[in-house]
Design a protein around this motif. Structure first.
Motif, PDB file in Angstrom:
ATOM      1  N   ASN A   7      62.259  27.848  94.972  1.00 13.08           N
ATOM      2  CA  ASN A   7      61.145  27.482  94.074  1.00 13.08           C
ATOM      3  C   ASN A   7      60.681  28.688  93.270  1.00 13.08           C
ATOM      4  O   ASN A   7      60.552  28.642  92.042  1.00 13.08           O
ATOM      5  CB  ASN A   7      59.997  26.936  94.936  1.00 13.08           C
ATOM      6  N   ASP A  49      55.004  27.825  97.224  1.00 13.84           N
ATOM      7  CA  ASP A  49      54.608  26.426  97.467  1.00 13.84           C
ATOM      8  C   ASP A  49      54.693  26.225  98.985  1.00 13.84           C
ATOM      9  O   ASP A  49      55.780  26.178  99.554  1.00 13.84           O
ATOM     10  CB  ASP A  49      55.571  25.483  96.740  1.00 13.84           C
ATOM     11  N   GLN A  54      61.687  20.787  93.286  1.00 14.97           N
ATOM     12  CA  GLN A  54      62.372  20.066  94.374  1.00 14.97           C
ATOM     13  C   GLN A  54      63.681  20.798  94.676  1.00 14.97           C
ATOM     14  O   GLN A  54      64.632  20.689  93.895  1.00 14.97           O
ATOM     15  CB  GLN A  54      62.690  18.621  93.929  1.00 14.97           C
ATOM     16  N   LYS A  62      56.251  20.205  90.303  1.00 18.50           N
ATOM     17  CA  LYS A  62      56.599  20.622  91.669  1.00 18.50           C
ATOM     18  C   LYS A  62      58.107  20.761  91.759  1.00 18.50           C
ATOM     19  O   LYS A  62      58.849  19.834  91.429  1.00 18.50           O
ATOM     20  CB  LYS A  62      56.107  19.577  92.691  1.00 18.50           C
ATOM     21  N   LYS A  84      61.966  27.637  89.594  1.00 18.45           N
ATOM     22  CA  LYS A  84      61.031  26.642  89.058  1.00 18.45           C
ATOM     23  C   LYS A  84      60.820  26.889  87.575  1.00 18.45           C
ATOM     24  O   LYS A  84      60.646  28.016  87.146  1.00 18.45           O
ATOM     25  CB  LYS A  84      59.696  26.709  89.798  1.00 18.45           C
TER      26      LYS A  84
END
Ligand code: SDX
Length: 430
Positions: free
Chosen positions: A202, A191, A213, A211, A206
């Protein structure tokens, strides 16, 4: 008084005057010292290079007695406080802190090189799920030599810079994909909106959110840990990087070899070994019994995370890491193994066995506690060391390549084998 050393060879009575430069004598100056004219001449014998400088370097300075560590002259404590990993990597590689424009360009180049070739997925799939991620890491980095054949153009500055961007940007992606493969989760793509460590988190953690954070405290803590691990002058893996590079191998093949050295439990694999040791001890009450075993000197009973070839005082990195641990634990909760580590340190720092051998906590003693608290399995710890150290390896490799004094590394030996003898036919062997 002249900067020379006088040597009298008592075998011949001959006297030699050798120059002293930078606190060293050149080993080749000893070759003139011969007992007989057709002798090879004297060599130095220095197993593990305990007292041998093999290069001139302007990258990292360590004072082992005072516990000082400088990257290009800047104290590690100040960089850990005020810098970030990409800025520190720039400093280590190019010698100066970047201007705002240089930093922006450097960040953009790294960000744009975080993607991995899709075929790397096929390589990853070749490993069982429980393959050690360090085995995957060094295999994939070595494979990059095949994906980027232009890396062989090692005396082309632009090519070296492109490989530098690729290696620094892709090692976190390789590490993250190795982790995802080991837990059976889909690979996460980079990202570009996130920072270097934010994107690494991420790609590691993830899940189904649109998305990721990153937690700002953990993102910063990991970034500081990367700063602390970025370079450390002529350690075992850097010496390996320089040695492989001295044969003019491409940087990816050299990094794969350096990662292999770092994998060793006496080196970068120590952070994993520390956690296994703490788990084995199990409780604070068992610490005295474990210390007794260590002091017995029985093989395999080292206090992992303690001792250092250069630091004969507290590793300055360990001091910073200990502070980071307290910060991380405010987010993750305290790692229960911390109490055992603190008790080990308390006893060791007052026990003559350790004090007399100048054994203090090194960079690996506390780092694993943080990594575990952040959700990393112990097998990932050496990989987390290799990611930032890639910047140091490349800087040291390039310095070696451009050093006119350097050539292919090829030490000598003291031969202890049999004198020449003739082949014995099978039927005549006892
Ligand atoms: C890293 O070089 C670098 O810069 C490395 C590094 C980097 O950033 O690149 O800093 C990263 O590798 C840190 C070190 C991580 N390794 C460990 O924590 C493993 C445990 N430490 C040791 O194995 C050892 O201290 C070394 C390998 C780090 C250093 O070894 P040396 O300098 O060769 O010292 P040695 O093995 O000759 O030991 C000297 C004495 C011996 O006792 P005696 O034979 O004199 O009785 O100290 C003892 C050793 O037995 N000793 C230990 C010990 N380390 C040394 N005894 C118990 N526990 C230990 N950890």
């Amino acid at each position: 008084m002249a900067d020379t050393i006088s040597i009298v060879d008592n075998r011949t009575g001959k006297k030699y005057e050798l120059p002293i430069q930078d606190g060293t004598i050149r080993a080749m100056d000893l070759r003139q010292i011969k007992e007989k004219p057709d002798d090879f001449g004297l060599m130095t014998y220095d197993p593990a290079f305990m007292n041998t400088a093999n290069c001139r370097s302007a990258i990292t300075y360590i004072d082992g007695d005072k516990g000082i560590l400088l990257y290009r002259g800047y104290p590690i404590e100040q960089l850990a406080e005020d810098s970030n990993f990409l800025e520190t990597a720039y400093l280590i590689l190019f010698g100066e802190l970047p201007t705002a424009a240089q930093q922006q360009n450097w960040n953009r180049e790294i960000t744009l090189h975080t993607m991995l070739h899709e075929n790397i997925k096929k390589l990853m799939e070749g490993f069982q799920y429980d393959a050690h991620p360090m085995a995957i890491f060094l295999s994939i980095v070595g494979a990059m030599s095949g994906f980027y054949p232009d890396a062989k153009d090692i005396f082309n500055k632009e090519s070296r810079l492109k490989q530098t961007h690729r290696a620094i940007a892709k090692v976190p992606s390789i590490a993250a994909w190795a982790f995802r493969h080991s837990i059976g989760r889909p690979y996460v793509y980079p990202d570009n909106d996130l920072s270097f460590t934010g994107n690494f988190l991420n790609m590691l953690f993830k899940m189904t959110e649109l998305k990721y954070q990153p937690n700002a405290v953990l993102e910063r803590a990991l970034d500081v840990l990367f700063i602390l691990h970025a370079d450390h002058e002529q350690n075992c893996s850097t010496t390996t990087m320089r040695t492989i590079g001295s044969a003019h191998a491409d940087p990816y093949s050299s990094i794969a070899g350096a990662a292999g050295a770092l994998y060793g439990p006496l080196h970068g694999g120590a952070n994993e070994a520390v956690l296994r040791m703490l788990h084995e001890i199990g409780s604070v009450s068992k610490v005295p019994e474990f210390i007794k075993k260590v002091k017995s000197g029985e093989a395999g009973n080292r206090l992992m995370g303690f001792g250092h070839r250069v630091y004969k005082s507290y590793d300055p990195r360990a001091k910073v890491i200990k502070r980071i641990a307290d910060i991380v634990f405010t987010v993750t909760g305290k790692n229960p193994l911390l109490e055992i580590a603190l008790e080990l340190e308390r006893i060791a720092l007052q026990d003559d066995y350790f004090v007399s051998r100048k054994l203090y906590p090194n960079v690996d003693f506390y780092s694993g506690l943080i990594y575990q608290a952040m959700g990393f399995p112990v097998e990932m710890f050496p990989v987390l060391f290799a990611i930032p150290r890639t910047a140091g390896w490349i800087a040291q490799w390039e310095e070696m390549l451009l050093d006119p004094e350097q050539k292919i590394a090829r030490p000598r030996q003291i031969y202890t084998g049999p004198v020449q003898r003739d082949y014995v036919p099978r039927e005549k062997r006892a």
